[in-house]
Design a protein around this motif. Structure first.
Motif, PDB file in Angstrom:
ATOM      1  N   ARG A 101      36.263 -13.609  29.202  1.00  0.00           N
ATOM      2  CA  ARG A 101      35.201 -13.314  30.170  1.00  0.00           C
ATOM      3  C   ARG A 101      35.177 -14.344  31.293  1.00  0.00           C
ATOM      4  N   GLU A 102      35.445 -15.588  30.963  1.00  0.00           N
ATOM      5  CA  GLU A 102      35.474 -16.624  31.983  1.00  0.00           C
ATOM      6  C   GLU A 102      36.603 -16.383  32.984  1.00  0.00           C
ATOM      7  N   LYS A 103      37.734 -15.893  32.510  1.00  0.00           N
ATOM      8  CA  LYS A 103      38.881 -15.655  33.392  1.00  0.00           C
ATOM      9  C   LYS A 103      38.711 -14.398  34.231  1.00  0.00           C
ATOM     10  N   PHE A 104      38.287 -13.291  33.601  1.00  0.00           N
ATOM     11  CA  PHE A 104      38.286 -12.007  34.296  1.00  0.00           C
ATOM     12  C   PHE A 104      36.919 -11.590  34.821  1.00  0.00           C
ATOM     13  N   GLY A 105      35.846 -12.138  34.271  1.00  0.00           N
ATOM     14  CA  GLY A 105      34.514 -11.817  34.764  1.00  0.00           C
ATOM     15  C   GLY A 105      33.875 -10.607  34.129  1.00  0.00           C
ATOM     16  N   PHE A 106      34.509 -10.020  33.119  1.00  0.00           N
ATOM     17  CA  PHE A 106      33.920  -8.877  32.414  1.00  0.00           C
ATOM     18  C   PHE A 106      34.319  -8.937  30.944  1.00  0.00           C
ATOM     19  N   VAL A 107      33.606  -8.164  30.132  1.00  0.00           N
ATOM     20  CA  VAL A 107      33.831  -8.168  28.693  1.00  0.00           C
ATOM     21  C   VAL A 107      35.205  -7.580  28.365  1.00  0.00           C
ATOM     22  N   PHE A 108      35.842  -8.078  27.312  1.00  0.00           N
ATOM     23  CA  PHE A 108      37.135  -7.540  26.877  1.00  0.00           C
ATOM     24  C   PHE A 108      36.945  -6.113  26.386  1.00  0.00           C
ATOM     25  N   MET A 109      37.626  -5.176  27.032  1.00  0.00           N
ATOM     26  CA  MET A 109      37.505  -3.766  26.697  1.00  0.00           C
ATOM     27  C   MET A 109      38.680  -3.325  25.831  1.00  0.00           C
ATOM     28  N   ILE A 110      38.359  -2.748  24.674  1.00  0.00           N
ATOM     29  CA  ILE A 110      39.397  -2.188  23.816  1.00  0.00           C
ATOM     30  C   ILE A 110      38.777  -1.085  22.974  1.00  0.00           C
ATOM     31  N   CYS A 111      39.489   0.001  22.815  1.00  0.00           N
ATOM     32  CA  CYS A 111      39.040   1.074  21.938  1.00  0.00           C
ATOM     33  C   CYS A 111      39.375   0.628  20.509  1.00  0.00           C
ATOM     34  N   ALA A 112      38.355   0.153  19.806  1.00  0.00           N
ATOM     35  CA  ALA A 112      38.577  -0.564  18.542  1.00  0.00           C
ATOM     36  C   ALA A 112      38.560   0.325  17.309  1.00  0.00           C
ATOM     37  N   SER A 113      38.300   1.618  17.452  1.00  0.00           N
ATOM     38  CA  SER A 113      38.226   2.491  16.277  1.00  0.00           C
ATOM     39  C   SER A 113      39.509   2.419  15.460  1.00  0.00           C
ATOM     40  N   GLY A 114      39.370   2.075  14.193  1.00  0.00           N
ATOM     41  CA  GLY A 114      40.517   2.026  13.304  1.00  0.00           C
ATOM     42  C   GLY A 114      41.337   0.755  13.394  1.00  0.00           C
ATOM     43  N   ARG A 115      40.975  -0.166  14.283  1.00  0.00           N
ATOM     44  CA  ARG A 115      41.745  -1.397  14.440  1.00  0.00           C
ATOM     45  C   ARG A 115      41.089  -2.535  13.654  1.00  0.00           C
ATOM     46  N   THR A 116      41.902  -3.346  13.021  1.00  0.00           N
ATOM     47  CA  THR A 116      41.399  -4.487  12.275  1.00  0.00           C
ATOM     48  C   THR A 116      41.137  -5.654  13.215  1.00  0.00           C
TER      49      THR A 116
END
Length: 331
Positions: A101-116
């Motif tokens: 967030r400090e580098k890009f200015g927004f929350v890390f976006m990832i479609c996390a369904s099913g991911r560990t």
């Protein structure tokens, strides 16, 4: 035939936090099927919502791995696989979230369904090395995946617009079965809910946009470049182009023309087809009108689409300044 689904802006905001996206989706409804809604969602998100709209949607998501009571039910479901993370992994995930967030200015976006948690952490670290403009597009693609999955949930749980015709029990049953079939086909097309490949949709084409797209960013100003004329062409004789022995450059055939909008994106440059013809393509940008004092009055990018790539998507952007330019293959 299934009754159409009428969506309000409030309905869509449950799916995607961009007010512009929500208003456009509500205006485009009712939708005859989930497939139609997915087509509209992709078109609106990728072609009509600007960077500010993307950032607004990102801001509606909690940081990945957050366990606060304020996190929505859908976010909790999508991140359920992360609940088994060890304390050390959860701590590292929180630290990398903050660095991102400090580098890009927004929350890390990832479609996390099913991911560990380890899978998400590895992807966060990999994408942290991206350039900001590359990461912005990656985040937008992840937001689109989440939006598609939530639209499927919305269609499976919300009532449809009542039909104006009188139908017997058998017809109502058929409508319910049709809805289940559509939703099941959408979700079943994915090996896991957030596979890298976008889910296929029904219709005249499995694509929601042309195989070749572009946008222009002004790297000197740090903003999209609007009003730039864009031409897309294809070379008729690839063997002649490869040899460079043919001095006749009349072999370029125009496929389409457009002008970049306020978000720097071009309009449709070619037809939406399932498989694009292999060969050499050229995207040309008239940059003189945009930057009269610049060194490059006209920029052309030539690239090749091979036989085994005809079903892929090719996003070829231009990153432009008065005295330099670059490009890359995006998604």
């Amino acid at each position: 035939m299934a009754a159409p689904m009428l969506l309000s802006a409030e309905d869509v905001l449950r799916v995607n936090g961009s007010r512009r996206f929500a208003a456009a989706m509500a205006a485009a409804s009712p939708f005859a099927s989930l497939a139609d809604a997915l087509l509209a969602a992709r078109r609106i998100w990728l072609n009509e919502v600007d960077v500010n709209g993307w950032l607004e949607a990102f801001a509606a998501h909690p940081a990945i791995g957050t366990t606060s009571p304020s996190v929505s039910k859908w976010s909790k479901e999508e991140q359920s696989a992360l609940s088994t993370a060890t304390d050390s992994t959860a701590q590292e995930l929180a630290e990398w979230n903050a660095r991102y967030r400090e580098k890009f200015g927004f929350v890390f976006m990832i479609c996390a369904s099913g991911r560990t948690a380890p899978e998400v952490l590895a992807e966060l670290k990999r994408r942290y090395t991206n350039r900001p403009i590359v990461e912005l597009e990656a985040a937008a693609q992840e937001e689109l995946k989440i939006t598609e999955l939530r639209l499927a949930k919305l269609f499976s749980s919300e009532p449809t617009v009542p039909s104006t015709t009188t139908e017997g029990p058998a017809t109502q049953s058929d409508k319910a079965a049709d809805r289940i079939r559509i939703i099941g086909a959408h979700l079943g097309a994915l090996p896991q809910p957030c596979a890298n490949k976008a889910p296929e949709i029904t219709g005249s084409s499995n694509r929601s946009r042309p195989p070749i797209t572009t946008h222009v960013l002004d790297t000197a100003r740090g903003s999209p470049a609007s009003g730039i004329e864009v031409h897309l062409e294809m070379w008729k004789d690839s063997s002649a182009l490869l040899s460079f022995s043919n001095k006749d450059f009349s072999g370029w055939a125009t496929l389409g023309y457009s002008v970049t909008n306020n978000d720097g994106r071009s309009g449709q440059l070619m037809d939406i087809v399932d498989n694009i013809a292999p060969g050499f393509y050229r995207i040309s940008f008239n940059t003189r009108k945009y930057s009269p004092a610049g060194f490059f009055p006209y920029v052309s990018i030539i690239f090749e689409i091979k036989e085994n790539q005809t079903a892929e998507h090719f996003h070829v952007p231009l990153l432009h300044s008065p005295f330099s330019f670059t490009t890359y293959r995006g998604s």
